[in-house]
Design a protein around this motif. Structure first.
Motif, mmCIF file in Angstrom:
data_model
loop_
_atom_site.group_PDB
_atom_site.id
_atom_site.type_symbol
_atom_site.label_atom_id
_atom_site.label_comp_id
_atom_site.label_asym_id
_atom_site.label_seq_id
_atom_site.Cartn_x
_atom_site.Cartn_y
_atom_site.Cartn_z
ATOM 1 N N GLY A 188 30.040 48.652 38.603
ATOM 2 C CA GLY A 188 30.155 49.922 37.767
ATOM 3 C C GLY A 188 32.043 49.905 37.643
ATOM 4 O O GLY A 188 32.404 49.729 38.474
ATOM 5 N N ALA A 189 32.718 50.013 36.701
ATOM 6 C CA ALA A 189 33.832 50.889 35.570
ATOM 7 C C ALA A 189 33.752 51.645 35.156
ATOM 8 O O ALA A 189 35.145 51.551 34.403
ATOM 9 C CB ALA A 189 34.286 49.471 35.550
ATOM 10 N N GLY A 190 33.135 52.815 35.058
ATOM 11 C CA GLY A 190 33.427 54.135 34.197
ATOM 12 C C GLY A 190 34.698 54.298 35.712
ATOM 13 O O GLY A 190 35.187 54.533 36.131
ATOM 14 N N LEU A 241 36.111 43.882 44.957
ATOM 15 C CA LEU A 241 35.897 42.969 43.949
ATOM 16 C C LEU A 241 35.164 44.115 43.185
ATOM 17 O O LEU A 241 34.144 44.643 43.110
ATOM 18 C CB LEU A 241 34.650 41.756 44.179
ATOM 19 C CG LEU A 241 35.312 40.966 44.686
ATOM 20 C CD1 LEU A 241 34.274 39.935 45.622
ATOM 21 C CD2 LEU A 241 36.161 39.780 43.552
ATOM 22 N N ILE A 242 35.415 44.521 41.696
ATOM 23 C CA ILE A 242 34.797 45.136 40.537
ATOM 24 C C ILE A 242 34.084 44.461 39.642
ATOM 25 O O ILE A 242 34.424 43.210 39.185
ATOM 26 C CB ILE A 242 36.031 45.554 40.504
ATOM 27 C CG1 ILE A 242 36.568 46.942 40.996
ATOM 28 C CG2 ILE A 242 35.208 46.643 39.377
ATOM 29 C CD1 ILE A 242 37.947 47.239 40.384
ATOM 30 N N PHE A 243 32.901 44.547 39.454
ATOM 31 C CA PHE A 243 32.018 43.986 38.180
ATOM 32 C C PHE A 243 31.272 45.323 37.600
ATOM 33 O O PHE A 243 31.415 46.156 38.192
ATOM 34 C CB PHE A 243 30.384 43.380 38.959
ATOM 35 C CG PHE A 243 29.640 42.655 37.704
ATOM 36 C CD1 PHE A 243 29.823 41.743 37.069
ATOM 37 C CD2 PHE A 243 28.605 43.941 37.701
ATOM 38 C CE1 PHE A 243 28.977 41.262 36.127
ATOM 39 C CE2 PHE A 243 27.934 43.027 36.309
ATOM 40 C CZ PHE A 243 27.957 42.582 35.641
ATOM 41 N N ASP A 244 31.796 45.015 36.138
ATOM 42 C CA ASP A 244 30.886 45.925 35.249
ATOM 43 C C ASP A 244 30.895 44.761 34.029
ATOM 44 O O ASP A 244 31.448 44.240 33.658
ATOM 45 C CB ASP A 244 31.809 46.381 34.763
ATOM 46 C CG ASP A 244 31.554 47.672 33.826
ATOM 47 O OD1 ASP A 244 31.124 48.744 34.002
ATOM 48 O OD2 ASP A 244 31.109 47.616 32.503
ATOM 49 N N ARG A 300 38.747 45.690 34.456
ATOM 50 C CA ARG A 300 39.618 45.119 34.036
ATOM 51 C C ARG A 300 41.004 46.223 33.781
ATOM 52 O O ARG A 300 41.743 45.773 34.622
ATOM 53 C CB ARG A 300 39.973 43.786 32.873
ATOM 54 C CG ARG A 300 41.506 42.849 32.896
ATOM 55 C CD ARG A 300 41.803 41.825 31.931
ATOM 56 N NE ARG A 300 40.624 40.814 31.916
ATOM 57 C CZ ARG A 300 39.012 40.952 31.544
ATOM 58 N NH1 ARG A 300 39.796 41.421 29.934
ATOM 59 N NH2 ARG A 300 38.739 40.156 31.396
ATOM 60 N N ALA A 301 40.079 47.176 34.112
ATOM 61 C CA ALA A 301 41.756 48.234 33.760
ATOM 62 C C ALA A 301 41.940 48.698 34.791
ATOM 63 O O ALA A 301 43.170 49.076 35.004
ATOM 64 C CB ALA A 301 41.080 49.263 32.125
ATOM 65 N N ILE A 302 40.366 48.731 35.779
ATOM 66 C CA ILE A 302 41.242 49.113 37.153
ATOM 67 C C ILE A 302 41.890 48.308 38.289
ATOM 68 O O ILE A 302 42.994 48.731 38.696
ATOM 69 C CB ILE A 302 39.940 49.225 37.665
ATOM 70 C CG1 ILE A 302 38.706 50.183 37.370
ATOM 71 C CG2 ILE A 302 39.829 49.507 39.354
ATOM 72 C CD1 ILE A 302 37.978 50.551 37.221
ATOM 73 N N VAL A 360 46.830 44.262 48.752
ATOM 74 C CA VAL A 360 44.919 44.021 48.342
ATOM 75 C C VAL A 360 44.548 43.458 47.403
ATOM 76 O O VAL A 360 44.850 43.933 46.297
ATOM 77 C CB VAL A 360 44.092 45.559 48.898
ATOM 78 C CG1 VAL A 360 42.738 44.216 49.063
ATOM 79 C CG2 VAL A 360 44.662 45.534 50.306
ATOM 80 N N PRO A 361 43.703 41.948 47.675
ATOM 81 C CA PRO A 361 42.442 41.549 46.697
ATOM 82 C C PRO A 361 42.621 42.377 45.598
ATOM 83 O O PRO A 361 41.493 42.834 46.786
ATOM 84 C CB PRO A 361 42.370 40.323 46.641
ATOM 85 C CG PRO A 361 43.286 40.396 48.317
ATOM 86 C CD PRO A 361 43.871 41.469 49.224
ATOM 87 N N VAL A 362 42.916 42.427 44.531
ATOM 88 C CA VAL A 362 41.559 43.729 43.209
ATOM 89 C C VAL A 362 41.200 42.439 42.504
ATOM 90 O O VAL A 362 42.643 42.620 41.435
ATOM 91 C CB VAL A 362 42.616 44.665 43.533
ATOM 92 C CG1 VAL A 362 41.050 46.111 42.532
ATOM 93 C CG2 VAL A 362 42.829 46.065 44.732
ATOM 94 N N GLN A 363 40.218 42.123 42.460
ATOM 95 C CA GLN A 363 39.746 41.474 41.603
ATOM 96 C C GLN A 363 38.638 41.323 41.232
ATOM 97 O O GLN A 363 37.237 42.474 41.019
ATOM 98 C CB GLN A 363 39.588 40.270 41.906
ATOM 99 C CG GLN A 363 40.866 39.212 43.050
ATOM 100 C CD GLN A 363 40.692 38.255 43.448
ATOM 101 O OE1 GLN A 363 40.224 38.367 44.669
ATOM 102 N NE2 GLN A 363 41.451 37.182 43.452
ATOM 103 N N LEU A 364 38.045 40.841 39.274
ATOM 104 C CA LEU A 364 37.084 40.775 38.912
ATOM 105 C C LEU A 364 36.126 39.785 39.305
ATOM 106 O O LEU A 364 36.433 38.832 40.292
ATOM 107 C CB LEU A 364 37.216 40.054 37.550
ATOM 108 C CG LEU A 364 37.998 41.071 36.592
ATOM 109 C CD1 LEU A 364 38.113 41.157 35.316
ATOM 110 C CD2 LEU A 364 38.150 42.648 36.940
#
Length: 345
Positions: free
Chosen positions: A157-159, A181-184, A191-193, A203-207
């Motif tokens: 989620g990316a709300g 890792l973020i998935f939405d 991508r905004a996050i 720290v790697p913050v990736q989609l």
């Protein structure tokens, strides 16, 4: 009027002026650290039992079948004691269709009353307070229940809540985070996050390209979606996981049933929720003996947090006392800044 009559006349206390706190003002005051510290205090007060928090009544104008279009209203009255000392209610609506209108899905206010007189003292827009309070809860769960080294975090989620949670993980404490890792399904939100957080950390913050790939190597999974149903499968996960289910319907029942520890913020309140975890408890699929404890007891050190390579499932549905606590602290901070009499909220 005689001096004697005047001397015996009871003079009522001064009535505090009603205060309005906009979301813009609240967002300036409620930093990630402010929310984390206040929510920690609320959990300690909860563990001490110095609170009143009845189950949340829902008002659905069109019934559950039409909730997407006609929405719902939740009333969350509460009192939280200790140094927080707040009395009031959070009123929040959820209109899922709003996402197609380009406006927030949820909106609401917190009404605070003077705890000495009962006079209404403040109305606070709770959009930021709600999101940062939930994010603080997720961060507290990571600290109390996550691995002590090599945290590999998956966010589903990316709300607004997911966004604030990722910020909280990096801004509130120094944690051994190896990756996020973020998935939405809505790629622009995720991508905004990434773009908002990446400049502040090495720290790697990736989609992630899919939910499965997002959680595959994670030992912390945080779900903050808006109504996704049972898509995360048990064989997607590593062992020794911590799941923080801010939206608990994301996981198939087998995952919840396989946990070594089942934890929530308030079992009485959780039992009233229409989410998968409480439904499994009410149906008898999960016996009451499986319920390990409430988060406040872990924060207070009265019961153990993580012990070894356990699988831990936490379902914090959000407590009114933490929102009231943050709102009251916001009011006190603004009153101090303005040089006004602090509210007894």
């Amino acid at each position: 009027m005689s001096v004697e009559i005047l001397a015996n006349r009871r003079i009522p206390p001064a009535t505090p002026q009603m205060v309005w706190i906009s979301d813009q003002l609240a967002s300036r005051i409620v930093t990630a650290g402010f929310a984390y510290q206040t929510v920690m205090e609320a959990f300690l007060v909860h563990a001490a039992g110095d609170f009143v928090q009845p189950p949340k009544p829902f008002v659905r104008p069109g019934g559950a079948a039409k909730e997407y279009e006609l929405g719902y209203l939740v009333s969350m009255p509460a009192y939280v004691g200790g140094s927080l000392n707040a009395l009031g209610a959070k009123l929040i609506t959820g209109f899922p269709i709003n996402l197609t209108r380009g406006i927030p899905r949820a909106s609401g206010v917190i009404v605070l009353f003077d705890t000495t007189t009962g006079v209404p003292a403040a109305i606070v827009d709770c959009r930021t307070i709600s999101a940062r309070g939930a994010a603080a809860t997720a961060s507290i769960c990571v600290d109390c229940l996550g691995a002590k080294t090599s945290l590999r975090v998956a966010v589903l989620g990316a709300g607004p809540i997911a966004h604030e949670t990722v910020i909280s993980l990096f801004m509130t404490k120094s944690r051994p985070i190896d990756s996020v890792l973020i998935f939405d399904p809505v790629g622009d939100r995720a991508r905004a996050i990434v773009e908002a957080v990446s400049p502040f950390t090495d720290v790697p913050v990736q989609l992630a390209p899919s939910a499965r790939q997002c959680v595959a190597d994670a030992n912390v999974v945080i779900a903050a979606t808006t109504g996704a149903k049972a898509y995360v499968q048990q064989d997607w996960l590593n062992d020794g996981w911590l799941i923080i289910a801010l939206s608990s319907d994301d996981f198939v029942p087998d995952i919840i049933q396989s946990a070594n520890k089942l934890i929530c913020d308030d079992f009485v309140q959780n039992d009233q929720e229409d989410m998968l975890f409480p439904r499994l408890v009410r149906s008898g699929a999960i016996g009451p003996e499986r319920l390990y404890g409430e988060l406040g007891l872990i924060v207070a050190g009265r019961i153990a947090g993580r012990e070894g390579g356990e699988r831990i499932f936490v379902n914090p549905t959000g407590m009114a006392i933490q929102d009231l606590a943050i709102a009251a602290r916001v009011c006190a901070t603004e009153a101090c800044r303005a040089g006004a009499r602090p509210l007894t909220c």
